[in-house]
Design an enzyme around this catalytic site. Structure first.
Site, PDB file in Angstrom:
ATOM      1  N   LYS A 111       0.646  -1.238   0.077  1.00  0.00           N
ATOM      2  CA  LYS A 111      -0.154   0.054   0.022  1.00  0.00           C
ATOM      3  C   LYS A 111       0.974   1.342   0.024  1.00  0.00           C
ATOM      4  CE  LYS A 111      -4.278  -1.237   1.766  1.00  0.00           C
ATOM      5  NZ  LYS A 111      -5.564  -1.305   2.679  1.00  0.00           N
ATOM      6  N   LYS A 206      -4.999 -10.625  -6.856  1.00  0.00           N
ATOM      7  CA  LYS A 206      -6.185 -10.693  -6.047  1.00  0.00           C
ATOM      8  C   LYS A 206      -7.225  -9.880  -6.743  1.00  0.00           C
ATOM      9  CE  LYS A 206      -6.018  -8.473  -2.179  1.00  0.00           C
ATOM     10  NZ  LYS A 206      -5.574  -7.936  -0.738  1.00  0.00           N
ATOM     11  N   LYS A 209     -10.308  -3.714  -4.694  1.00  0.00           N
ATOM     12  CA  LYS A 209     -11.148  -2.444  -5.090  1.00  0.00           C
ATOM     13  C   LYS A 209      -9.905  -1.401  -5.670  1.00  0.00           C
ATOM     14  CE  LYS A 209     -11.238  -1.853  -0.124  1.00  0.00           C
ATOM     15  NZ  LYS A 209     -12.259  -2.156   0.935  1.00  0.00           N
TER      16      LYS A 209
END
Ligand code: TYM
Length: 345
Positions: A111, A206, A209
């Site tokens: 992230k 994966k 979003k």
């Protein structure tokens, strides 16, 4: 005593990965466990969120929980920021967790990307807040998708270090549960045929979003035509479906679609292959479109209905927060005593 805790971030619309990896298992656990389901808005702001979008997303995730079958009579639904003890326990855990432990967290690395110097401190400390979410209720079971496994291991390490560091105080005050210490070791429950739903465009990534392509995921709010188009466009390989599960090895896209079918239909992958093995993808995809629309459309419809009455949603969250706090407050009081803080008497 067994208690379940889990949560989702209100960062955008929920997708099929959230639904099959977590939400369907949450619904099932209500029959056998005391369950607490949180909308983790404090986790959401570890990366920038437009405030109006955040407010909307908190209500939308709440609506998704209810529409998917979480029963507010049986289970507690609330948003994290309404129970201030989450922040309090997270601070204590920031002081228990070691930098070295957090440095190993792969989700932070993903992230934060290349510009780590510019990531928020909250993003780095995220797993300590997650440990606080769970342990504030002394939860024993945590149903999550596979991507949360490492965070759960950290929560277990934090629980253990707290129990050790303050072992004498816990003992003196008679606050140990048997010989287990003050906090239990929370068990991850990574269950079902789809604990890791993959992107529809790339079976090695994966479903997420944050993927730039909306075709990579099915959102819980997608309409029937959108769901159909995304499944028809989903990447596959040229071979027929195998009739046994081991035939899916090395075929990530096929495995993913079979897992999705199984998850939506409450079956195992072996059962799905028993029915569709040997057939072409076109036929299987048509059946998957029907199944996905049949299972997901009612949820989208119910979410829309619930979101028409924001007052009702907010009342659900307010009531849930009160019930959550009734459990959390005495546990947090004990933590403060154990640590040696002085409190009003
Ligand atoms: P979040 O918001 O990213 O995801 C919510 C849940 O959905 C699961 N999930 C998936 N499962 C299968 N396949 C996928 N592609 C997929 N994508 C997401 C996640 O594993 C998760 O169960 N850190 C957590 C939120 C959290 C939490 C907690 C969870 C905060 N505190 C305490 C449990 C207990 C998160 O970011 O989930």
């Amino acid at each position: 005593h067994q208690r379940v805790f889990s949560g989702m971030q209100p960062t955008s619309t929920l997708h099929l990965g959230n639904y099959l990896g977590a939400l369907t298992n949450w619904v099932a656990m209500q029959e056998t466990h005391e369950c607490i389901y949180c909308v983790v808005d404090m986790h959401a702001i570890t990366v920038w969120q437009d405030p109006a979008d955040l407010t909307r997303a908190i209500r939308e995730v709440t609506a998704a929980y209810v529409a998917a079958g979480i029963d507010t009579k049986k289970s507690i639904i609330f948003n994290q920021s309404q129970v201030h003890q989450h922040a309090e326990l997270a601070w204590v855990f920031n002081c228990v967790a070691r930098l070295g432990w957090l440095n190993r967290m792969t989700q932070f690395k993903e992230k934060a990307g290349k510009d780590k110097e510019n990531a928020s401190i909250g993003l780095y400390a995220y797993p300590a807040l997650m440990a606080a979410d769970i342990l504030l209720y002394k939860a024993t079971h945590v149903p999550v998708g596979e991507d949360q496994k490492q965070h759960l291991e950290l929560a277990r390490d934090i629980a253990q270090k707290f129990n050790n560091d303050f072992g004498v105080q816990i003992e003196q005050r008679g606050l140990a549960t048997g010989n287990l210490g003050f906090f239990p070791q929370p068990e991850p429950m990574i269950q079902g045929p789809a604990p890791r739903v993959m992107s529809l465009r790339d079976g090695t990534k994966k479903m997420s979003k944050s993927d730039a392509s909306d075709n990579s995921r099915i959102n819980l709010t997608d309409d029937a035509e959108t769901i159909a188009q995304k499944i028809r466009k989903a990447k596959t390989d040229p071979d027929a479906l195998p009739s046994e599960e081991k035939g899916l090895e090395g075929r990530p896209e096929a495995e993913n679609l079979v897992g999705i079918y199984a998850g939506l239909n409450g079956q195992t992958k072996a059962q799905v292959l028993g029915q569709f093995g040997g057939g072409q993808f076109s036929g299987f995809k048509a059946a998957l479109v029907d199944l996905a629309v049949e299972k997901l459309s009612p949820i989208a419809g119910e979410m829309r209905r619930l979101l028409d009455d924001v007052g009702h949603i907010d009342a659900i969250l307010g009531d849930g927060a009160q019930r959550a706090q009734a459990i959390a407050a005495p546990i947090m009081r004990d933590v403060k005593d154990i640590v040696g803080f002085v409190r009003p008497r």
